[in-house]
Design an enzyme around this catalytic site. Structure first.
Site, mmCIF file in Angstrom:
data_model
loop_
_atom_site.group_PDB
_atom_site.id
_atom_site.type_symbol
_atom_site.label_atom_id
_atom_site.label_comp_id
_atom_site.label_asym_id
_atom_site.label_seq_id
_atom_site.Cartn_x
_atom_site.Cartn_y
_atom_site.Cartn_z
ATOM 1 N N ARG A 266 0.877 -1.182 0.000
ATOM 2 C CA ARG A 266 0.000 0.000 0.000
ATOM 3 C C ARG A 266 0.904 1.219 0.000
ATOM 4 O O ARG A 266 1.738 1.375 0.876
ATOM 5 C CB ARG A 266 -0.925 -0.093 1.218
ATOM 6 C CG ARG A 266 -1.042 1.144 2.063
ATOM 7 C CD ARG A 266 -2.166 1.047 3.057
ATOM 8 N NE ARG A 266 -1.823 0.472 4.354
ATOM 9 C CZ ARG A 266 -1.118 1.076 5.298
ATOM 10 N NH1 ARG A 266 -0.605 2.271 5.094
ATOM 11 N NH2 ARG A 266 -0.892 0.482 6.450
ATOM 12 N N HIS B 82 -2.818 4.195 5.797
ATOM 13 C CA HIS B 82 -3.868 3.200 6.036
ATOM 14 C C HIS B 82 -5.236 3.790 5.689
ATOM 15 O O HIS B 82 -6.018 3.193 4.959
ATOM 16 C CB HIS B 82 -3.826 2.766 7.503
ATOM 17 C CG HIS B 82 -5.011 1.970 7.924
ATOM 18 N ND1 HIS B 82 -5.190 0.654 7.565
ATOM 19 C CD2 HIS B 82 -6.101 2.303 8.658
ATOM 20 C CE1 HIS B 82 -6.334 0.211 8.059
ATOM 21 N NE2 HIS B 82 -6.905 1.198 8.726
ATOM 22 N N TYR C 122 5.624 5.368 10.869
ATOM 23 C CA TYR C 122 5.973 3.965 11.107
ATOM 24 C C TYR C 122 6.757 3.294 9.989
ATOM 25 O O TYR C 122 7.058 2.115 10.076
ATOM 26 C CB TYR C 122 4.717 3.147 11.460
ATOM 27 C CG TYR C 122 3.576 3.227 10.457
ATOM 28 C CD1 TYR C 122 2.492 4.064 10.697
ATOM 29 C CD2 TYR C 122 3.571 2.460 9.306
ATOM 30 C CE1 TYR C 122 1.437 4.142 9.799
ATOM 31 C CE2 TYR C 122 2.514 2.526 8.406
ATOM 32 C CZ TYR C 122 1.453 3.371 8.662
ATOM 33 O OH TYR C 122 0.411 3.438 7.776
HETATM 34 C C1 TPP Z 1 -12.532 -6.634 14.618
HETATM 35 C C2 TPP Z 1 -11.732 -5.376 14.418
HETATM 36 N N1 TPP Z 1 -10.682 -5.120 15.204
HETATM 37 C C3 TPP Z 1 -9.953 -3.995 15.029
HETATM 38 C C4 TPP Z 1 -10.294 -3.098 14.057
HETATM 39 C C5 TPP Z 1 -9.465 -1.815 13.855
HETATM 40 N N2 TPP Z 1 -8.743 -1.926 12.590
HETATM 41 C C6 TPP Z 1 -9.150 -1.267 11.485
HETATM 42 S S1 TPP Z 1 -8.171 -1.579 10.178
HETATM 43 C C7 TPP Z 1 -7.151 -2.572 11.067
HETATM 44 C C8 TPP Z 1 -5.942 -3.231 10.433
HETATM 45 C C9 TPP Z 1 -6.288 -4.191 9.353
HETATM 46 O O1 TPP Z 1 -5.147 -4.587 8.668
HETATM 47 P P1 TPP Z 1 -5.204 -5.611 7.497
HETATM 48 O O2 TPP Z 1 -6.095 -6.753 7.826
HETATM 49 O O3 TPP Z 1 -3.809 -5.960 7.130
HETATM 50 O O4 TPP Z 1 -5.918 -4.829 6.304
HETATM 51 P P2 TPP Z 1 -5.488 -3.514 5.518
HETATM 52 O O5 TPP Z 1 -6.107 -2.354 6.254
HETATM 53 O O6 TPP Z 1 -4.002 -3.465 5.489
HETATM 54 O O7 TPP Z 1 -6.075 -3.629 4.162
HETATM 55 C C10 TPP Z 1 -7.595 -2.665 12.398
HETATM 56 C C11 TPP Z 1 -6.918 -3.449 13.440
HETATM 57 C C12 TPP Z 1 -11.416 -3.385 13.248
HETATM 58 N N3 TPP Z 1 -11.805 -2.591 12.266
HETATM 59 N N4 TPP Z 1 -12.114 -4.543 13.442
#
Ligand code: TPP
Length: 354
Positions: free
Chosen positions: A251, A255, A264
């Site tokens: 990416r 985020h 980071y």
């Molecule tokens: C169940 C849950 N826990 C925590 C969050 C907070 N949160 C939002 S995005 C994220 C990280 C997700 O990372 P990844 O699965 O690698 O997906 P990306 O955003 O990189 O596409 C988190 C922990 C959430 N949305 N849902």
């Protein structure tokens, strides 16, 4: 484990085809479809970020850098297959049939979550990994109905640390459900790098536990994304059960528009990687090397895309502000008393009352 799950690549960084087994299937119309969709999705994403920066759109999670993984895999689907995207998968959703109106969901409009009639696209999942058991369930239902529809579910690297990921894969494996779990390993879960998130070297190897096929592909190679997803979907349709694809990608941006990646990671180093690996320039290099490049057509496509996206922004800007009732009213057919109470309290809060 990296040896057992080598990165599958069909086209290298320079646009050279390194695996010729698909060469007969690579023709002008496929290449032009890939190109149009890739540049279209990049323009869409950049527009969305600009809109957010100008205060015309709410918080937005960009996908720049991940276009090949999303577009390639979505183009591999049949018209009536099912898609379960996350908040970052607009390129996959739009490629599969959603309108640009998806943008309005970031302004709280419920319309942005709806697929066109007849399209099986679920609203994007914001809770991490919760869509994966649902995908297994939909696939199980399709199997019971003897339908030939397959299911694809998207998720990030961080999602594989959630219980729902394991429950989804386990159910799909036990019931040999026709579902493709499509992971985009963009290396970060918000600010947490993958090496702090898990001890295993690859995500693909997590398939071993469920005894389902698992592969690791170069997610910036649109040919690998397209052909490998197609194979996995065919296996699902033929009754050979689920599979896991890890598309290794990157990416470029934050985020979401609400965070700052310079806090980071080293953006300078990362921008260098970008220049070498970009999915769009890689396809352009391929097109130039293999006689598919048409400068005039590229310019024409860019003009068409600009018009399409500007039109979508006009629609977005004529929409009324978010309707607070939507959050509550679409939850159940009849609201529970707790939901009614929450709604009343929230509406009072918005009026500035206690
Ligand atoms: C169940 C849950 N826990 C925590 C969050 C907070 N949160 C939002 S995005 C994220 C990280 C997700 O990372 P990844 O699965 O690698 O997906 P990306 O955003 O990189 O596409 C988190 C922990 C959430 N949305 N849902």
């Amino acid at each position: 484990m990296q040896e057992e799950f080598p990165m599958i690549q069909i086209m290298d960084q320079n646009g050279k085809i390194t695996d010729t087994s698909y060469i007969d299937q690579i023709d002008k119309s496929l290449v032009q479809q890939f190109y149009r969709q890739l540049i279209c999705m990049r323009a869409f994403d950049q527009k969305a970020i600009n809109l957010q920066r100008q205060g015309r759109l709410g918080t937005y999670p960009g996908f720049e850098g991940q276009e090949a993984a999303q577009v390639g895999s979505a183009l591999a689907l049949e018209e009536d297959d099912w898609m379960l995207p996350t908040y970052r998968d607009h390129a996959a959703s739009i490629t599969f049939g959603k309108s640009y109106n998806i943008l309005s969901s970031w302004n709280g409009r419920v319309e942005g979550n709806l697929p066109p009639k007849g399209k099986n696209i679920l609203p994007p999942s914001v809770p991490i990994a919760t869509q994966l058991p649902i995908a297994a369930g939909i696939a199980m239902a399709n199997k019971y109905k003897n339908s030939s529809q397959a299911v694809i579910a998207y998720f990030g690297d961080g999602a594989t640390s959630e219980g729902d990921f394991h429950e989804g894969l386990n159910f799909a494996s036990v019931f040999q459900a026709p579902v493709v779990f499509f992971n985009q390993n963009n290396q970060y879960a918000i600010s947490t790098p993958i090496w702090k998130q898990m001890h295993s070297e690859t995500i693909a190897q997590k398939s071993i536990a469920y005894e389902i096929p698992g592969i690791r592909i170069d997610g910036n190679d649109i040919f690998a994304a397209y052909f490998e997803t197609k194979k996995a979907l065919e296996r699902a349709r033929n009754g050979e059960g689920p599979s896991l694809i890890e598309a290794v990608t990157w990416r470029y941006g934050a985020h979401t528009t609400a965070d700052d990646p310079t806090k980071y990671r080293n953006q300078k180093e990362e921008n260098e990687k970008r220049r070498q690996n970009d999915p769009v320039t890689r396809l352009e290099r391929f097109m130039k090397a293999y006689g598919f490049w048409d400068e005039k057509l590229a310019e024409q496509i860019k003009g068409e895309i600009k018009e399409e996206i500007d039109g979508a922004v006009k629609v977005l800007e004529t929409m009324p502000p978010a309707n607070v009732n939507d959050i509550y009213d679409y939850m159940f057919e009849k609201p529970t008393w707790t939901l009614e109470q929450q709604k009343e309290e929230y509406i009072n809060h918005l009026r500035g009352e206690r």
